[in-house]
Design an enzyme around this catalytic site. Structure first.
Site, PDB file in Angstrom:
ATOM      1  CB  ALA A 157      -0.860   0.124   1.140  1.00  0.00           C
ATOM      2  CB  VAL A 158       1.790   3.851  -2.099  1.00  0.00           C
ATOM      3  CG1 VAL A 158       2.281   5.596  -1.929  1.00  0.00           C
ATOM      4  CG2 VAL A 158       2.965   2.889  -2.026  1.00  0.00           C
ATOM      5  NE  ARG A 190       0.294   7.275 -12.211  1.00  0.00           N
ATOM      6  CZ  ARG A 190       0.838   6.127 -12.887  1.00  0.00           C
ATOM      7  NH1 ARG A 190       0.563   4.982 -12.389  1.00  0.00           N
ATOM      8  NH2 ARG A 190       1.233   6.108 -14.166  1.00  0.00           N
ATOM      9  NE  ARG A 191       4.096  12.368  -4.987  1.00  0.00           N
ATOM     10  CZ  ARG A 191       3.904  13.339  -3.947  1.00  0.00           C
ATOM     11  NH1 ARG A 191       4.756  13.380  -2.970  1.00  0.00           N
ATOM     12  NH2 ARG A 191       3.080  14.135  -4.257  1.00  0.00           N
ATOM     13  N   GLY A 192       6.822   6.148  -7.600  1.00  0.00           N
ATOM     14  CA  GLY A 192       7.942   5.297  -7.785  1.00  0.00           C
ATOM     15  C   GLY A 192       7.988   4.402  -6.273  1.00  0.00           C
ATOM     16  CG  LEU A 193       6.624   6.536  -2.896  1.00  0.00           C
ATOM     17  CD1 LEU A 193       5.908   7.137  -1.688  1.00  0.00           C
ATOM     18  CD2 LEU A 193       8.292   6.851  -2.592  1.00  0.00           C
ATOM     19  CD  GLU A 227      -3.663 -14.484  -2.973  1.00  0.00           C
ATOM     20  OE1 GLU A 227      -3.425 -15.689  -3.102  1.00  0.00           O
ATOM     21  OE2 GLU A 227      -3.363 -13.921  -2.258  1.00  0.00           O
ATOM     22  CG  ASN A 268      -5.385  -2.335  -8.355  1.00  0.00           C
ATOM     23  OD1 ASN A 268      -4.833  -1.413  -9.029  1.00  0.00           O
ATOM     24  ND2 ASN A 268      -5.220  -2.262  -6.950  1.00  0.00           N
ATOM     25  CE1 TYR A 311       2.339  -5.795  -6.687  1.00  0.00           C
ATOM     26  CE2 TYR A 311       0.193  -6.319  -7.353  1.00  0.00           C
ATOM     27  CZ  TYR A 311       0.919  -5.789  -6.240  1.00  0.00           C
ATOM     28  OH  TYR A 311       0.449  -5.286  -5.165  1.00  0.00           O
TER      29      TYR A 311
END
Length: 148
Positions: A71-72, A78-81, A104, A109, A116
């Site tokens: 999770a971010v 959208r910052r590469g985290l 999963e 999504n 992934y």
């Protein structure tokens, strides 16, 4: 920003991020059980100062791993985290000699599926009505042949 392993002092903030990011979030007790269990999960955090911007939790058994949550915070997407978290997972997996990683992901999504896929995961199956709201999940896998 810094990537580090989670510790017990992070439980409340991880649980709070869970509720921000997921409708079917884990409770504080579930997060605590994962970090304190007899076979504890590995949890990586992306932090800036004292703020947790994202996290990834993975279960390991001999030669396999399952990414159970990634999770971010919505304000930092959208910052590469998420990619930084995936890189930490892949490094840990290589160090442990993991042959296969699984996860999963919600069928709807597409953004997570693209992340992934970027790291070599491929759809390997479907879990019907996997989520509480009845949505199906895709099972995605990555094998060591893809290189960590």
């Amino acid at each position: 920003m810094l990537i580090r392993r989670a510790c017990e002092a992070d439980i409340d903030r991880i649980a709070q991020l869970e509720t921000i990011c997921f409708d079917d979030s884990w409770s504080r007790e579930m997060v605590a059980a994962e970090l304190r269990g007899t076979n504890p999960s590995v949890c990586y955090l992306v932090v800036e100062g004292e703020e947790i911007l994202g996290y990834a939790m993975i279960w390991f058994v001999p030669h396999e791993g399952e990414i159970c949550n990634l999770a971010v915070h919505p304000d930092f997407r959208r910052r590469g985290l998420a990619s930084l978290l995936m890189e930490a997972i892949l490094c840990e997996s290589a160090e442990r000699g993991v042959d296969k990683l699984s996860l999963e992901v919600r069928e709807s999504n597409a953004e997570a599926q693209a992340l992934y896929s970027k790291f070599g995961f491929k759809i390997a199956g479907r879990r019907p009505e996997y989520y509480r709201d009845g949505e199906d999940a895709f099972v995605m896998r990555r094998y060591a042949e893809g290189g960590y």
